[in-house]
Write a protein that holds these residues in place. Structure first.
Motif, PDB file in Angstrom:
ATOM      1  N   SER A 147       0.831  -1.203   0.000  1.00  0.00           N
ATOM      2  CA  SER A 147       0.000   0.000   0.000  1.00  0.00           C
ATOM      3  C   SER A 147       0.868   1.257   0.000  1.00  0.00           C
ATOM      4  CB  SER A 147      -0.882  -0.057   1.243  1.00  0.00           C
ATOM      5  OG  SER A 147      -1.316   1.212   1.604  1.00  0.00           O
ATOM      6  N   THR A 148       0.213   2.397  -0.104  1.00  0.00           N
ATOM      7  CA  THR A 148       0.941   3.671  -0.164  1.00  0.00           C
ATOM      8  C   THR A 148       1.543   4.033   1.191  1.00  0.00           C
ATOM      9  OG1 THR A 148      -0.669   4.384  -1.804  1.00  0.00           O
ATOM     10  CG2 THR A 148       0.687   6.117  -0.818  1.00  0.00           C
ATOM     11  N   TYR A 149       0.875   3.639   2.281  1.00  0.00           N
ATOM     12  CA  TYR A 149       1.276   4.106   3.616  1.00  0.00           C
ATOM     13  C   TYR A 149       2.112   3.051   4.341  1.00  0.00           C
ATOM     14  CZ  TYR A 149      -2.025   7.744   2.533  1.00  0.00           C
ATOM     15  OH  TYR A 149      -2.658   8.791   1.914  1.00  0.00           O
ATOM     16  N   SER A 150       3.235   3.504   4.876  1.00  0.00           N
ATOM     17  CA  SER A 150       4.213   2.547   5.439  1.00  0.00           C
ATOM     18  C   SER A 150       3.652   1.766   6.626  1.00  0.00           C
ATOM     19  CB  SER A 150       5.493   3.274   5.850  1.00  0.00           C
ATOM     20  OG  SER A 150       5.204   4.223   6.854  1.00  0.00           O
ATOM     21  N   GLN A 151       2.865   2.447   7.479  1.00  0.00           N
ATOM     22  CA  GLN A 151       2.334   1.742   8.653  1.00  0.00           C
ATOM     23  C   GLN A 151       1.326   0.661   8.240  1.00  0.00           C
ATOM     24  OE1 GLN A 151       1.050   5.075  11.233  1.00  0.00           O
ATOM     25  NE2 GLN A 151       2.503   4.267  12.711  1.00  0.00           N
ATOM     26  N   VAL A 152       0.531   0.966   7.229  1.00  0.00           N
ATOM     27  CA  VAL A 152      -0.408  -0.039   6.715  1.00  0.00           C
ATOM     28  C   VAL A 152       0.377  -1.219   6.166  1.00  0.00           C
ATOM     29  CG1 VAL A 152      -2.197  -0.515   4.984  1.00  0.00           C
ATOM     30  CG2 VAL A 152      -2.185   1.683   6.183  1.00  0.00           C
ATOM     31  N   ARG A 153       1.411  -0.905   5.382  1.00  0.00           N
ATOM     32  CA  ARG A 153       2.250  -1.975   4.808  1.00  0.00           C
ATOM     33  C   ARG A 153       2.834  -2.852   5.913  1.00  0.00           C
ATOM     34  NH1 ARG A 153       4.574   2.171   1.543  1.00  0.00           N
ATOM     35  NH2 ARG A 153       6.560   2.011   2.627  1.00  0.00           N
ATOM     36  N   SER A 154       3.371  -2.192   6.929  1.00  0.00           N
ATOM     37  CA  SER A 154       4.052  -2.935   8.010  1.00  0.00           C
ATOM     38  C   SER A 154       3.091  -3.882   8.727  1.00  0.00           C
ATOM     39  CB  SER A 154       4.655  -1.930   8.986  1.00  0.00           C
ATOM     40  OG  SER A 154       5.194  -2.585  10.084  1.00  0.00           O
ATOM     41  N   LYS A 155       1.889  -3.374   9.084  1.00  0.00           N
ATOM     42  CA  LYS A 155       0.935  -4.217   9.816  1.00  0.00           C
ATOM     43  C   LYS A 155       0.435  -5.360   8.944  1.00  0.00           C
ATOM     44  CE  LYS A 155      -0.637  -0.459  12.836  1.00  0.00           C
ATOM     45  NZ  LYS A 155      -0.079  -0.931  14.094  1.00  0.00           N
TER      46      LYS A 155
END
Length: 1852
Positions: free
Chosen positions: A978-986
């Motif tokens: 995804s575009t957002y790093s925190q979303v990607r990480s979770k």
């Protein structure tokens, strides 16, 4: 019991997990386990028979591992043996890849762990396959070539090196554990076979010694039954024990010997007589602790690095205790007496960790032994004979010896944990000895307000001894009477101002209350007449329990009052600190324990009190509110009906009243009153669901009112209420944890509660009360879901379809409700279902998932809520990603929901792990290791049963990968990019968890991930690119997609990673992207292990599998494969082998294609090269195209690429090496050996002897018998390895076959293979060679370059594989380089020469002779051009060239090096360098060049008096190497090499003038007599060299040369400076260090008289410096040989006399150091102050002094004290030493002696000064515990002492 079980199961289980029988659904488990076991047997057996290692065997061995975790060893003995034999065959498959081997090995270890289950009659395992496995993996012949060369990036940080070492250690640890567990089942002939195999390796100068001893330690069986001892340890015990006794300087392999002896002693208690060795054992243990002694001690690094492992020491000592003599206990008492002061809190240093380990582990080990002797069920293993079992007296002696150090260690600076663990075990042995002093210290600490550290330490120890104290028993009946006073006194510890004290107090109270029912039974004193006095006291005291509970609650309320959020931090910060969380946890768990253990009367009072407190205050909800709510929850859990009756109506009314206003629902900030009541209600309803049902309507009403509050805090609390309501009714869990089944409701006349104090739970009658959801509860759960969940899902569905607009806050609120519904009801919701994903892999056996019954029958008539949630979440996710991707909070929530949809069935893995850890800690702190038998408290046992239930809930091994899972994984992948790093990480974390759960799903996901890295996809964003890379990288503990150990996976991922460099989105300017690629490449390098290309299975293994398929009980689910199926299996295995090779070659080709792309960025080119280098294998050569690439890369512009090419090409040349034929011969058939024997027949001995013998003389260098012609060369039997022949000869020696049987040397180009031709063509090309040499001779890092072994191996490979064909090409370059003095040029030619010499190993004589004709002039030039930058390179060059080579082959080199190395040409530096190079060559030959060593010594002796320090140092080092061969080991012949005794005699005769000289020897002589001065200077230079030799040899030789050193001692004492002499003088510094090292030498009993006589002679020397140094020497020497001295009363008397003499020395400094020495010896109990010595000192101290005469003015002061003053001072010093020998306690004799000493306070100096110093030291060391110490003095003595110790006031 067993009979019933066997009838039920059809077999007698080996050892199942007993906790399964206590589960509420245990009636279904036998059928389930039988079904699973039948499946495992059938499919595993069939997989092996059909030769399907992967996936079949791997899949079903994992299933077996899970089965053992769930059911224990719940299979018959026959199946147990078959499982072991199949796995043993699998583990030892010769071509099995390492990762598979590790998996099989772990399972095999698990099967073998409980060795009592299978006797030697049941199972026999051969040792040789395991030995071959160890050799293949740990001692690989290709390891030094680095088949996996380091990555193409300069990033070998210490972190990466540590990780690599850890991986090797992990593999080594698994292999060692495997051998350890197989060892008891080796055949009885194994010991002799092992000795025959490894005895020939016992050459003490060679690395093979370490290897042989390691193998002995690892493999030798020590558990043979007594009637087979003659075939076991008796074959080797005397030899290895003799070897251990004879080494003095801690060689590396000594630790392995100690480990072996410790294991032997432990396994054979009572069958070996250790008494004669015990003083030696304890002396070495004391030495190994490396304790500081005196102030002039120099530490030997080798003593620290090779110190004994404490666990081995503990095992050994424990096994030695007991027996008729009990000598070990005497020595152990002396050991602790001698080191007690080191445990005192004021003493802190590097030694403390080791001492604390000893203290902690020794009692544990003794308890374990006692348990084994008295309580353990007898097994097939040998039992301890009655005569050697620990008696009651032995136990008392042991506890007394260790008690004092443990009490001191309580307050150690390293913390009290080790001491507490020691206390726990000692209290099990002798509570009456251990607990009273701890109680005394605890009461004192509780009364003190200023020393909280003491309270923390004492409470920690009280917790450890709690069980022993509560039980009391016959030995300590008054123990329980202390409990109430302790509990009451502990209450002030609940202190809001001291977190540490608060937490330890909570632990203390919780521990004791867990063991003690809080029931008032004071009425029993009147009602019963059968009570003992102690029981009456306890009954009366129990009346205070109610008071204790109420006081505790008041303390808690005060703590809560000071913990509100407003008081601690600003309003906006809502996160609790770690300390607050701990205190909250401590408070709630302690209060819960108290209420659980309360009688109903006390509970009612407590409930009323907590209810009033909770309902009359309004708390903020973050800190204090949570604490109060936790207390209310604790009350509700104990008695739900009573508690809910109070709390629910109150909360309901308050919430209804507050929410009556509709405006409230839309408020952003809610009333604190509402929030508090919601929080309180959400906690108190966490109780038995059945008791909750009466309030269900009220709860649903509240939920409907509050779930849609606008305030986030409000609806979050409502969601929490929803979650807990559902969870309480849906889950299976125990409802009570009381220490007695049924609680404490019985009246005292029927049952006395004090009888239950400390009572362990009875596993067979645990009577667990389970909550199991009934139909009403299930109906309530589903009605609630229909009422609250479905409307939310409908809203979200309409929103995702665009039919209804919702704000982000509303979406988040809906998702929160959905998530909490899912979490609360998960255990009742049926799992996701659908069709499986097919075509991922093909197998000939079933690969299905195993479903475990966990007490829930899913209601299939209802809709599948998971599927509904899944469908809505997917629609919503796609809607958000398409229309509002920045709504990250909703995405976070959806990710959590997907995770729980996939995995959650009532408990999370992290919660389970935390509970398991907590359970283990409590179990460890409260278990009774002495009695064993799971005698834990009932609450702990219930907890363990619950963990077993949760383990079954969480076990999801080999789940079938369904279409619905595939869709969710695809969604997760989309979120992961995804575009957002925190979303990607979770999302990535959830994805990684899922990858490890579903069968083979990685194969499905990899192509999807790689699409984002495909250069052809131009629409990939930077974020998607990074997300895909993170997906490949994986997390530290999960799957790494980039490096799955399968050919078809890495064949996709590796080229894709390299090609991603061509992606338009790839940006190397971004540090995060660069770091990501680096981490990815690092991980691949760290984790990659060669993947197998041969998956064949041995016939033995197949036979075992067929046996398993034919076994019964239970019958395997699959039958034996038919002939046709077996043929098909063989075909598939062969096809898989071919396919693996093809994929390997395809991967290499793909990587090479990537490298051919000119647009490839340099970094990705490096990645491709490093991946290619990983493709090197020792079973399949690299394809020709790759070889061509690496050869061309030798001349690459990049240094890093060249480095990888060099190391890889060295490996390729090893692959292409033509194998030389070897033949096995009997060594005594070798003609040279027979000739050698024949010429020395009269010297032959029948004994097995090591060392220089007639039968190995022919191996030694002899200039008169060198092979100087082709014929002599061909006849000569060269033995390359230096260890062969030194010890015994092997029965069969592998030597190279004659030349005519070897492959043809010097092939022409046409005879070469294609791969060889490529190498040949390039190295025959002058342009290529010219470029290569230019690159090789470039400087890399200025001043940091070193000799490169990889370059050396490259040239070795070239000249080994192609003979001398390249020599003419390289010769001019070598000549040019060797004459160039630049560092890099010299290094390059050194690497070439070293490689060429090694490569010429198998050349014909003619070729070798020509080679040396070229090399000798080159080496002469090199040695004349040697410089400070290059001498180490030339030393390494010669050392590598000579390593493992027969010296007769290298005679040209040795003769060249022996040509006058110290000739002065080129100055002292060149002389030192030549010696260094020569030393490098000689040291590799060890014992095989005595002639050269004699020649060298003869040459060096006249040159010993060197002017230059560097030459002196080098000569000393060379002398050490020369004399290293002169060892004094058992069964070893005197060496033919130079001997130390002869050399020392010659040196001493030269140094005689110095010895006879009067006075001290100075470095420089100032004398008028020039001639005499010159001679003396010459002698001093000689002595300096000898000093350097003594220093260098310490620690490097095996034994100390005590007799020779003694002859030099007088000289050393003359030179050594005083301790306070700081002026630098090389000779004095060396002499001081030498004395310190010699003092630390291990002495044998026969050497002690020699040493003491020498010291006595020196003590009469005229030099007081010498007399002073004698004492400092004596301090270290006695302590480091303490038990040897203690064992020799005569020696102890001599030391005593010597000290007493020196106490009366005329020199003050000598007297003072004599007193210090005496004090130290008294302190370590070497000497004792007997009546005779006491009288002696008191008599001396009363010596009358002559009256002082008045001096005339100006007269000289008489500096020599009178004899009377000296004697009086000696007496005072003796008494002073006695006082100072007890620095931390006050023995009964001390007050009187102190009073006597104070009488001398006004004596003349130096007596007055001595008394003052003694009093000052006494005050300093006794200050901390003065309140305790002053009890030993009378009132009068205290008055006198106070006057003495308190300084008079200046103004008085």
């Amino acid at each position: 019991m067993k009979k019933e079980v066997s009838e039920k199961l059809g077999f007698v289980p080996q050892k199942d997990i007993i906790y399964n029988k206590l589960l509420p659904y245990e009636d279904k488990l036998d059928a389930e386990s039988n079904e699973i076991l039948a499946d495992i047997k059938g499919n595993l057996g069939r997989s092996v028979q059909l030769r399907e290692i992967w996936p079949g065997v791997m899949f079903w061995t994992r299933k077996l591992s899970t089965y053992i975790r769930l059911y224990g060893r719940k299979f018959s003995k026959e199946d147990h043996v078959l499982f072991i034999k199949i796995l043993y065959e699998l583990v030892t498959l010769p071509k099995l890849e390492t990762s598979m081997m590790q998996g099989f090995a772990r399972l095999l270890i698990s099967l073998l762990k409980k060795r009592e289950l299978l006797s030697r009659d049941d199972l026999e395992l051969q040792w040789i396959p395991l030995y071959k496995l160890q050799e293949r993996i740990l001692y690989s012949k290709t390891e030094h070539l680095n088949w996996c060369p380091s990555s193409c990036r300069p990033r070998s940080t210490s972190k990466h090196i540590i990780i690599k070492i850890a991986q090797r250690c992990s593999l080594e640890g698994i292999l060692k554990a495997l051998v350890k567990n197989c060892r008891p089942y080796f055949p009885e002939s194994a010991t002799q076979e092992m000795l025959d195999e490894w005895r020939p390796l016992l050459c003490p100068f060679d690395v093979t010694m370490q290897r042989a001893i390691c193998y002995f330690e690892l493999f030798l069986p020590t558990t043979l039954p007594p009637h087979l001892h003659h075939k076991g340890f008796k074959l080797w015990f005397d030899d290895l024990m003799g070897l251990w006794v004879s080494v003095q300087n801690h060689p590396e392999w000594e630790m392995q010997l100690v480990s072996l002896f410790a294991r032997l002693a432990s396994d054979n208690i009572g069958y070996i007589d250790w008494d004669s060795y015990i003083p030696k054992i304890f002396t070495r243990i004391l030495r190994s602790l490396n304790l500081p002694v005196g102030s002039s001690q120099t530490l030997v690094s080798q003593y620290q690095t090779n110190a004994y492992d404490i666990s081995h020491v503990v095992t050994w000592v424990t096994a030695l205790l007991g027996g008729p003599s009990n000598l070990a206990q005497t020595q152990l008492s002396s050991l602790f007496n001698s080191i007690t002061s080191f445990f005192h809190p004021s003493n802190n240093g590097r030694w403390l960790t080791k001492l604390m380990k000893l203290l902690q582990r020794l009692p544990t080990s003794v308890v374990r032994r006692l348990h084994h002797e008295r309580y353990h069920k007898p097994t097939w293993l040998a039992t301890v004979p009655e005569s050697h079992r620990l008696s009651e007296e032995n136990i008392t002696d042991f506890v007394c010896s260790i008690k004092h150090p443990v009490l001191l260690a309580m307050f150690s600076k390293t913390g009290s944990l080790d001491a507490a663990q020691a206390m726990q075990n000692l209290a099990l042995l002798r509570p009456e000895l251990v607990i009273p002093p701890v109680l005394e210290k605890t009461y004192l600490a509780m009364e003190s307000l200023t020393e909280p550290h003491q309270l923390i330490a004492t409470l920690s120890c009280m917790i450890a001894v709690a069980q022993s104290l509560v039980k009391g028993g016959q030995c300590f009946p008054e123990g329980p009477t202390h409990i109430l006073p302790l509990l009451m006194k502990a209450l002030p510890g609940v202190d809001p101002n001291d977190f540490s004290k608060c937490m330890i107090t909570f632990r203390f109270i919780a521990t004791f209350v867990t063991l003690v029912p809080l029931v008032d039974c004071s009425s029993a004193v009147q009602e019963r007449n059968d009570l003992t006095q102690v029981e009456k006291e306890l009954c009366l005291a129990s009346a205070e329990f109610e008071d204790f509970v109420l006081q505790f609650m008041d303390r808690c309320f005060a703590l809560i009052g000071s913990s509100t959020l407003e008081q601690t931090r600003e309003e906006i910060e809502t996160e609790k600190t770690h300390l607050e969380s701990l205190v909250e946890l401590g408070l709630s768990s302690t209060f819960s324990t108290i209420l659980t253990q309360c009688s109903m009367d006390i509970f009612q009072v407590a409930l009323e009190k907590v209810f009033v407190f909770a309902t009359t205050h309004i708390f903020e909800i973050h800190v204090s509110g949570r604490m109060v709510a936790d207390m209310c929850r604790a009350a509700a859990k104990c008695h739900p009906a009573e508690s809910l009756k109070l709390f629910v109506p109150h909360c309901y009314n308050a919430i209804i009243q507050i929410t009556a206003s509709e405006e409230l629902l839309n408020e952003e900030e809610l009333d604190k009153d509402l929030l508090w009541h919601l929080q309180l209600l959400s906690e108190v309803i966490r109780v038995d669901g059945n008791k909750l049902l009466p309030y269900s309507a009220q709860l649903v009403q509240i939920l409907q009112l509050t779930l849609h509050l606008k305030c986030k805090q409000g609806y979050s609390l409502a969601c929490s209420l929803l979650y807990h309501t559902l969870r309480s009714t849906a889950l299976i869990y125990p409802t009570e944890y009381c220490s007695v089944p049924g609680g404490f409701q019985q009246p005292c006349q029927h049952h006395l509660p004090i009888k239950d104090w400390g009572r362990p739970g009875d596993l067979l009658n645990l009577d667990i009360q389970w909550h199991i959801p009934n139909e009403k509860e299930k109906a309530f759960v589903f009605d609630t879901l229909d009422m609250l969940l479905l409307p939310e899902l409908n809203r979200l569905q309409r929103h995702s379809q665009g039919e209804q607009e919702m704000s982000r806050g509303d979406i988040l609120q809906c998702l929160s409700v959905v998530h909490h519904c899912l979490l609360g009801a998960a255990s009742l919701l049926s799992p996701l279902c659908g069709e499986p994903v097919s075509e991922l892999i093909h197998s000939m056996v079933q690969l299905h998932q195993t479903d475990l019954y966990t007490g829930v029958e899913y209601d299939l008539s209802r809709q599948n809520y998971r599927e509904v949630i899944c469908m809505v979440m997917r629609h919503l996710l796609h809607h958000i990603l398409d229309h509002s991707e920045d709504d990250t909070k909703s995405l976070f929530s959806i990710i959590k929901i997907i995770n729980d949809l996939l995995h959650f069935r009532g408990s999370h893995k992290y919660e389970f792990d935390s509970c398991w850890k907590s359970f283990s800690l409590v179990k460890k702190s409260m278990e009774n290791q002495l009695h064993g038998s799971k005698q834990h408290i009932r609450a702990l046992l219930i907890n363990r049963v619950m963990l077993q239930h949760e383990l079954r809930n969480l076990t999801v091994d080999g789940c079938t990968y369904l279409r619905v899972h595939q869709k969710l994984m695809k969604d997760l992948l989309r979120l992961s990019t995804s575009t957002y790093s925190q979303v990607r990480s979770k999302a990535q974390n959830v994805l990684f968890n899922a990858l490890g759960k579903y069968n083979f799903c990685c194969r499905d996901i990899i192509p999807q991930v790689l699409e984002y890295l495909d250069p052809r996809h131009t629409n990939v964003t930077q974020q998607q690119f990074k997300g895909a890379l993170y997906c490949l990288l994986g997390n530290p503990i999960g799957v790494c997609l980039a490096n799955l150990q399968y050919w078809d996976c890495i064949a996709l991922t590796w080229p894709a990673i390299v090609r991603s460099g061509l992606c338009p989105t790839m940006c190397l300017e971004k540090p995060s992207v660069v770091r990501l690629f680096d981490d990815l490449a690092d991980k691949i390098h760290r984790q990659y292990e060669s993947i197998g290309t041969d998956f064949s299975i041995s016939q033995n293994c197949i036979d075992m599998a067929i046996k398993m398929l034919n076994s019964t009980n239970p019958e395997p689910s699959m039958c034996v494969a038919t002939k046709e199926e077996e043929i098909k299996g063989i075909q598939r295995q062969e096809e898989k082998n071919r396919d693996s090779v093809q994929k390997y070659e395809k991967l290499v080709e793909d990587l090479l294609d990537c490298l051919n792309d000119k647009n490839m960025p340099w970094k990705f080119e490096h990645f491709a090269i490093s991946f290619l280098s990983l493709m090197l294998r020792d079973d399949y050569p690299l394809p020709s195209r790759a070889i061509l690439f690496f050869i061309q890369s030798l001349n690459h512009d990049s240094l890093l690429v060249r480095k990888v090419a060099i190391s890889t090409l060295a490996g390729i040349l090893k692959q292409l090496k033509r194998p030389r034929k070897k033949i096995a011969v009997n060594p005594y058939d070798i003609s040279e050996l027979r000739t050698s024997l024949d010429s020395c027949v009269h010297k032959q001995a029948d004994l097995i002897l090591a060392g220089d013998r007639p039968d190995n003389q022919w191996l030694q260098y002899n200039s008169s018998r060198l092979p100087l012609s082709q014929q002599a060369w061909d006849k000569c039997c060269f033995i390359e390895k230096t260890h062969w022949g030194y010890s015994t000869w092997p029965r069969k020696l592998m030597i190279y076959a004659p030349l005519e049987e070897q492959p043809k040397q010097g092939k022409n180009r046409e005879e070469m293979t294609e791969r060889e031709q490529i190498i040949f063509d390039h190295f025959s090309d002058p342009i290529f060679i010219d470029q290569l040499i230019q690159y090789l001779s470039l400087e890399d890092r200025k001043g940091k370059d070193k000799f490169s072994p990889h370059r050396c191996w490259l040239f070795k490979g070239l000249f080994r594989n192609f003979d001398d064909v390249f020599l003419p090409v390289l010769k001019p370059y070598m000549e040019r380089l060797v004459s160039d003095t630049h560092e890099s040029k010299q290094r390059c030619v050194a690497e070439m020469i070293s490689g060429i010499i090694r490569g010429s190993k198998h050349w014909s004589y003619t070729k070798v002779e020509k080679l040396w004709a070229i090399l000798c002039p080159l080496l002469r030039t090199a040695l004349s051009n040697i410089s400070i930058e290059t001498y180490t390179d030339w030393g390494t060059c010669i050392a590598i060239a000579c390593k493992s080579r027969d010296p007769r082959k290298l005679h040209w080199l040795y003769e060249l090096l022996m040509e006058s190395p110290v000739n002065g040409e080129g100055g002292s530096f060149v002389d030192a360098c030549r010696l260094y190079v020569l030393q490098g060559g000689l040291v590799q030959q060890e014992w095989r060049v005595p002639e050269l060593l004699h020649r060298l010594l003869q040459y060096l002796e006249p040159k010993l008096p060197q002017v230059y320090t560097n030459v002196r140092n080098r000569i000393a080092s060379v002398l050490t190497c020369i004399f290293m061969i002169d060892v004094n080991l058992p069964h070893t012949q005197p060496t033919a090499s130079p001997r130390i005794a002869d050399f020392t005699a010659r040196v001493l005769s030269c140094l005689k003038p110095l010895l006879e000289a009067k006075g001290e020897i100075q470095n420089y002589v100032l004398d008028d007599n020039i001639e005499e001065q010159g001679e003396r200077t010459h002698l001093i230079k000689l002595f300096k060299t000898v000093l350097k030799w003594l220093l260098t040899s310490t620690g490097r030789s095996f034994s100390s040369i005590v007799p020779e050193q003694l002859q030099l001692l007088p000289l050393l004492f003359k030179i050594a400076p005083m301790e306070n002499d700081d002026s630098y003088d090389e000779m004095k510094t060396d002499a001081k260090m030498c004395l310190s090292l010699m003092a630390q030498c291990l002495l044998y009993p026969e050497q002690i008289p020699l040493v003491l006589n020498t010291l006595q002679e020196i003590s009469r020397s005229s030099s007081w410096h010498a007399r002073y140094t004698v004492l400092t020497y004596l301090q270290i020497m006695v302590f480091y040989n303490l038990f040897t001295f203690l064992n020799d009363p005569t020696a102890a008397d001599q030391v005593r006399v010597l000290i007493l003499e020196l106490l009366e020395d005329e020199q003050l400094e000598v007297r003072e150091v004599a007193a210090t020495t005496l004090s130290g010896f008294l302190q370590c109990n070497f000497l004792s102050m007997d009546e005779q010595m006491q009288t002696h000192f008191q008599t001396l101290s009363k010596t009358l002094l002559p009256k002082r005469k008045r001096k005339e003015v100006g007269s000289m002061v008489d500096t020599i004290p009178s004899a009377d003053l000296v004697r009086r001072h000696a007496g005072v010093l003796g008494l002073s030493a006695w006082i100072l020998s007890s620095p931390y306690d006050v023995p009964a004799w001390m007050p009187q002696i102190l009073m006597g000493l104070s009488a001398h306070l006004n004596d003349t100096q130096p007596i007055e000064m001595t008394v003052k110093r003694t009093l000052s030291d006494f005050r300093r060391t006794h200050h901390d515990n003065w309140q305790e110490h002053k009890q030993q003095f009378t009132e009068d003595q205290l008055v006198v002492l106070t006057d003495l110790l308190v300084s008079p006031c200046y103004y008085a």
